[in-house]
Motif scaffolding. Structure first.
Motif, PDB file in Angstrom:
ATOM      1  N   UNK A  58       4.322   2.491 -15.601  1.00  0.00           N
ATOM      2  CA  UNK A  58       5.589   2.249 -16.288  1.00  0.00           C
ATOM      3  C   UNK A  58       6.071   3.567 -16.877  1.00  0.00           C
ATOM      4  N   UNK A  59       7.311   3.863 -16.703  1.00  0.00           N
ATOM      5  CA  UNK A  59       7.956   5.026 -17.314  1.00  0.00           C
ATOM      6  C   UNK A  59       7.196   6.320 -17.022  1.00  0.00           C
ATOM      7  N   UNK A  60       6.786   6.518 -15.807  1.00  0.00           N
ATOM      8  CA  UNK A  60       5.999   7.720 -15.512  1.00  0.00           C
ATOM      9  C   UNK A  60       6.939   8.839 -15.147  1.00  0.00           C
ATOM     10  N   UNK A  61       6.834   9.973 -15.865  1.00  0.00           N
ATOM     11  CA  UNK A  61       7.736  11.070 -15.544  1.00  0.00           C
ATOM     12  C   UNK A  61       6.974  12.355 -15.235  1.00  0.00           C
ATOM     13  N   UNK A  62       5.677  12.246 -14.982  1.00  0.00           N
ATOM     14  CA  UNK A  62       4.894  13.433 -14.663  1.00  0.00           C
ATOM     15  C   UNK A  62       4.692  13.493 -13.153  1.00  0.00           C
ATOM     16  N   UNK A  63       3.822  14.429 -12.756  1.00  0.00           N
ATOM     17  CA  UNK A  63       3.409  14.504 -11.364  1.00  0.00           C
ATOM     18  C   UNK A  63       2.608  13.244 -11.025  1.00  0.00           C
ATOM     19  N   UNK A  64       2.667  12.782  -9.744  1.00  0.00           N
ATOM     20  CA  UNK A  64       1.895  11.570  -9.417  1.00  0.00           C
ATOM     21  C   UNK A  64       0.433  11.729  -9.814  1.00  0.00           C
ATOM     22  N   UNK A  65      -0.106  10.772 -10.529  1.00  0.00           N
ATOM     23  CA  UNK A  65      -1.373  11.004 -11.237  1.00  0.00           C
ATOM     24  C   UNK A  65      -2.611  11.105 -10.351  1.00  0.00           C
ATOM     25  N   UNK A  66      -2.570  10.609  -9.119  1.00  0.00           N
ATOM     26  CA  UNK A  66      -3.792  10.670  -8.327  1.00  0.00           C
ATOM     27  C   UNK A  66      -3.906  11.974  -7.537  1.00  0.00           C
ATOM     28  N   UNK A  67      -2.896  12.825  -7.587  1.00  0.00           N
ATOM     29  CA  UNK A  67      -3.027  14.149  -6.973  1.00  0.00           C
ATOM     30  C   UNK A  67      -4.074  14.948  -7.726  1.00  0.00           C
ATOM     31  N   UNK A  68      -4.846  15.736  -6.965  1.00  0.00           N
ATOM     32  CA  UNK A  68      -5.970  16.388  -7.629  1.00  0.00           C
ATOM     33  C   UNK A  68      -5.532  17.521  -8.544  1.00  0.00           C
ATOM     34  N   UNK A  85       9.321   2.239  -9.051  1.00  0.00           N
ATOM     35  CA  UNK A  85       8.258   1.995 -10.024  1.00  0.00           C
ATOM     36  C   UNK A  85       7.399   0.828  -9.534  1.00  0.00           C
ATOM     37  N   UNK A  86       6.117   1.064  -9.394  1.00  0.00           N
ATOM     38  CA  UNK A  86       5.265   0.004  -8.847  1.00  0.00           C
ATOM     39  C   UNK A  86       4.239  -0.471  -9.878  1.00  0.00           C
ATOM     40  N   UNK A  87       3.263   0.363 -10.192  1.00  0.00           N
ATOM     41  CA  UNK A  87       2.262  -0.038 -11.178  1.00  0.00           C
ATOM     42  C   UNK A  87       2.492   0.685 -12.492  1.00  0.00           C
ATOM     43  N   UNK A 128       0.831  -1.209   0.000  1.00  0.00           N
ATOM     44  CA  UNK A 128       0.000   0.000   0.000  1.00  0.00           C
ATOM     45  C   UNK A 128       0.865   1.257   0.000  1.00  0.00           C
ATOM     46  N   UNK A 129       1.966   1.185   0.729  1.00  0.00           N
ATOM     47  CA  UNK A 129       2.810   2.379   0.815  1.00  0.00           C
ATOM     48  C   UNK A 129       3.523   2.655  -0.494  1.00  0.00           C
ATOM     49  N   UNK A 130       3.919   1.581  -1.159  1.00  0.00           N
ATOM     50  CA  UNK A 130       4.531   1.796  -2.474  1.00  0.00           C
ATOM     51  C   UNK A 130       3.525   2.396  -3.443  1.00  0.00           C
ATOM     52  N   UNK A 131       2.294   1.919  -3.339  1.00  0.00           N
ATOM     53  CA  UNK A 131       1.269   2.477  -4.230  1.00  0.00           C
ATOM     54  C   UNK A 131       1.042   3.953  -3.915  1.00  0.00           C
ATOM     55  N   UNK A 132       0.969   4.305  -2.619  1.00  0.00           N
ATOM     56  CA  UNK A 132       0.763   5.704  -2.244  1.00  0.00           C
ATOM     57  C   UNK A 132       1.944   6.557  -2.697  1.00  0.00           C
ATOM     58  N   UNK A 133       3.138   5.990  -2.589  1.00  0.00           N
ATOM     59  CA  UNK A 133       4.304   6.746  -3.023  1.00  0.00           C
ATOM     60  C   UNK A 133       4.224   7.045  -4.513  1.00  0.00           C
ATOM     61  N   UNK A 134       3.753   6.048  -5.275  1.00  0.00           N
ATOM     62  CA  UNK A 134       3.709   6.259  -6.716  1.00  0.00           C
ATOM     63  C   UNK A 134       2.537   7.140  -7.127  1.00  0.00           C
ATOM     64  N   UNK A 135       1.375   6.900  -6.513  1.00  0.00           N
ATOM     65  CA  UNK A 135       0.170   7.579  -6.992  1.00  0.00           C
ATOM     66  C   UNK A 135      -0.009   8.974  -6.384  1.00  0.00           C
ATOM     67  N   UNK A 136       0.495   9.191  -5.164  1.00  0.00           N
ATOM     68  CA  UNK A 136       0.336  10.503  -4.529  1.00  0.00           C
ATOM     69  C   UNK A 136       1.664  11.198  -4.264  1.00  0.00           C
TER      70      UNK A 136
END
Lengths: 188, 307, 181
Positions: A132-142, A128-130, A108-116
């Motif tokens: 791939x090659x993400x270089x933007x802001x974490x996507x679940x931030x509003x 990198x958890x879910x 869960x913490x790895x997911x939170x680190x990646x998504x938020x």
């Protein structure tokens, strides 16, 4: 009614001076500072029998500039669900790591680190958890504008020329007025 | 029997017939399976259509020398074995004119040896492709072969010991003289061989080699297009070879083509019927199956033969 | 030796006829539409009567079905599968997600228009298309093959640079083998 729940709340209040309330039958929630959360979780796990970590979730309070983290734990003996909530700063977002209490918290913490983008000091595992090659802001931030990103990265398919506004077409056909709250979603 | 030209013509005719019969039986099986499952199903010529399509693929992946030769190896092995099998009964007129091929030069032991050549080519080719599914499929195939070869060889050993000959023609002649098929005079050996045929044809409970859902069709998983087409051809010829061998050994051979077709089709339906009602075995279950009752029947057959 | 109807040679006509009647589909389910495939192939709708059957690996397959939305991670795998398939190959795209993104049009991790990344022969719209629609789509593909117009692989090879550029926009870290097809 709710004796078990009240009793749990009393124990936690006397032990940690936390705020809390009984939501309803079999649901109790408490709030505390982020530094206290690992201690509370360790105590409820080892002494009160809340051995099951259901999940860790995050809510983005953009207007307040806070992330709210919710740790949901469950007791198989009491059949009670306890929510431990805390608010942390959005920037920088740092939260104590609890994967030494529950191994599965690591996921869960790895997911939170990646998504938020919340940092958990001492967290083991790839960055990198879910994604791939993400270089933007974490996507679940509003404040991440997903439609802008999609338009920039993917190819938007232009709509048909004769495409109809569904809401207007349906209201016209049925003879109803468009409700006031729905007008701002209307195309024109 | 006179003239090399006639011999070559006969060999070609045999090959074409084996290919056509094997493919058609496959198509009939697909149709029947569909009907059993309450479907309409493809036409019985579907396998030929598939083959033409595979042969008309524009690109074919190249996986190195052995991957290239494996399909050729399979089809060469199939045609070689076919040459040593008496397709029809030696006493029939058709046989002496068209199908003598090389049958007087080979015997049962030679055939037993040659019949694994196809699988060997498959194994070598699959090894070259480097696909892990292929390697697992080959391992499973060889394990399964170890399983069904034992009852099969025991059945043949019983015949060879009892009649003191390894020649297929002699065994056919013996059945002709006594007027009793081997399947009735040596019932235990026949049953052992029949059980072994379930594994040979790789229909349902024993389709552990090419298991599509687990292994992505196993050894052939990296072969497409023309290679797959050639492998299909070789496989159908091998099916015909096994059926003809069974007919020769246990059902007294055939005097004419229609008789051959009836007998082989009846034999072919045994594994097919068994497959309709059986789910897939695991490898060790399959081997345990073959080393159980089929092997016991084979040993019983040998004991009776030696008695 | 010309076939009048569509000016194919006889050999070409026979080849196309057999291609049309023997379609091996790659059993690779990408989105929610994968659930329609078992229904299409089994007793109720029985696609095998049209010569359609499943193939286990891309090497043996003719048709690639993109059944629904494609996440960017899945797109990478789809491209690998597509490039491993042997020519002539065909692509059928399922559902609105492959046409314009469908309900995921503004999602950050699903692509919107499939045609920008791999060439598509037939689109089947619907969310999800029922097996009847799937079979209708297959019949449309068969007609296309019979007319000799299904040239998916050649289109991809000729416009490879354009497709690669589009793919690189989504797949930023390109760690893929190059297939000689």
């Amino acid at each position: 009614m709710l004796e078990k729940e009240q009793k749990l709340l009393e124990i936690l209040k006397s032990a940690f001076q936390v705020e809390g309330k009984v939501i309803r039958n079999r649901r109790v929630e408490i709030w505390d500072h982020k530094e206290m959360v690992p201690a509370i979780l360790l105590m409820v796990k080892t002494q009160l029998g809340y051995k099951h970590l259901n999940h860790i979730t995050c809510i983005d309070w953009l207007e307040e500039g806070k992330f709210q983290l919710v740790y949901t734990v469950f007791s198989h003996t009491d059949k009670l669900t306890l929510f431990v909530k805390t608010k942390i700063d959005r920037d920088p977002a740092i939260m104590p790591n609890i994967d030494d209490i529950w191994d599965q918290a690591n996921t869960y913490e790895r997911e939170l680190r990646e998504m938020y983008g919340i940092e958990f000091p001492g967290l083991v595992g790839d960055q990198e958890f879910i994604l791939e090659d993400w270089d933007e802001m974490p996507p679940m931030r509003r404040d991440f504008k997903t439609d802008v990103y999609a338009e920039k990265t993917f190819f938007a398919q232009p709509g048909r020329e004769d495409a109809q506004d569904v809401r207007e077409t349906i209201t016209k056909r049925s003879g109803e007025e468009i409700p006031e709250f729905a007008k701002k979603y209307s195309r024109d | 029997m006179e003239g090399i030209g006639l011999k070559i013509l006969g060999a070609l005719l045999t090959t074409i017939m084996a290919f056509a019969v094997g493919m058609t039986y496959g198509g009939i099986t697909r149709k029947l399976t569909a009907r059993v499952q309450n479907r309409v199903g493809p036409t019985i010529w579907q396998n030929f259509i598939d083959l033409v399509k595979l042969q008309s693929k524009k690109t074919n992946i190249y996986h190195g020398v052995m991957g290239h030769f494996a399909p050729m190896w399979i089809i060469t092995a199939a045609m070689t074995v076919l040459m040593f099998i008496p397709v029809l009964h030696p006493n029939s007129t058709w046989y002496s004119t068209w199908f003598p091929n090389l049958t007087f030069h080979g015997d049962l032991i030679f055939l037993l040896y040659m019949m694994v050549f196809g699988s060997l080519g498959m194994a070598l080719g699959a090894g070259q492709t480097g696909n892990p599914n292929s390697a697992i499929g080959v391992t499973r195939g060889l394990s399964q072969m170890v399983g069904f070869e034992i009852p099969f060889v025991l059945a043949l050993v019983a015949l060879m010991v009892q009649y003191k000959t390894t020649s297929i023609q002699d065994i056919m002649a013996i059945q002709d003289q006594s007027g009793v098929w081997m399947m009735f005079s040596n019932p235990f050996s026949f049953l052992a061989a029949l059980f072994a045929s379930l594994g040979m044809f790789r229909y349902s409970p024993f389709d552990i080699v090419g298991a599509p859902a687990e292994l992505a069709s196993g050894p052939v998983s990296e072969f497409g297009g023309k290679y797959l087409g050639v492998m299909m051809t070789g496989g159908s010829i091998f099916a015909f070879i096994k059926l003809t061998l069974y007919v020769d050994l246990f059902m007294g051979g055939a005097y004419s083509i229609p008789e051959l077709l009836i007998k082989t089709f009846a034999l072919y339906m045994v594994p097919v019927f068994y497959g309709w009602v059986s789910p897939r075995y695991r490898t060790e279950q399959a081997i345990r199956y073959f080393w159980g009752w089929p092997t016991a029947l084979g040993i019983l057959g040998v004991i009776i033969a030696v008695w | 030796m010309e076939n009048k109807r569509n000016s194919q040679t006889i050999a070409e006509y026979i080849k196309n006829w057999s291609r049309k009647h023997s379609l091996f589909i790659m059993a690779y389910g990408t989105g929610c539409g994968a659930i329609e495939i078992p229904a299409t192939l089994t007793s109720r709708y029985d696609a095998e009567r049209l010569g359609i059957r499943g193939a286990a690996t891309p090497r043996q397959a003719d048709v690639l079905l993109i059944t629904g939305y494609l996440a960017t991670k899945t797109l990478k795998r789809v491209i690998r599968v597509y490039e491993q398939m042997q020519d002539p190959k065909y692509v059928i795209a399922f559902g609105s997600c492959t046409i314009n993104g469908g309900m995921y049009y503004d999602s950050y991790n699903t692509i919107n228009v499939l045609e920008k990344y791999i060439p598509v022969d037939v689109y089947i719209n619907g969310c999800m298309p029922r097996p009847e629609a799937v079979i209708a789509g297959f019949q449309q593909l068969q007609d296309k093959i019979a007319r000799g117009e299904a040239d998916n692989g050649t289109r991809y090879k000729e416009n490879l640079e354009w497709y690669r550029a589009n793919q690189h926009r989504v797949i930023k870290n390109w760690r893929m083998p190059d297939y000689n097809w």
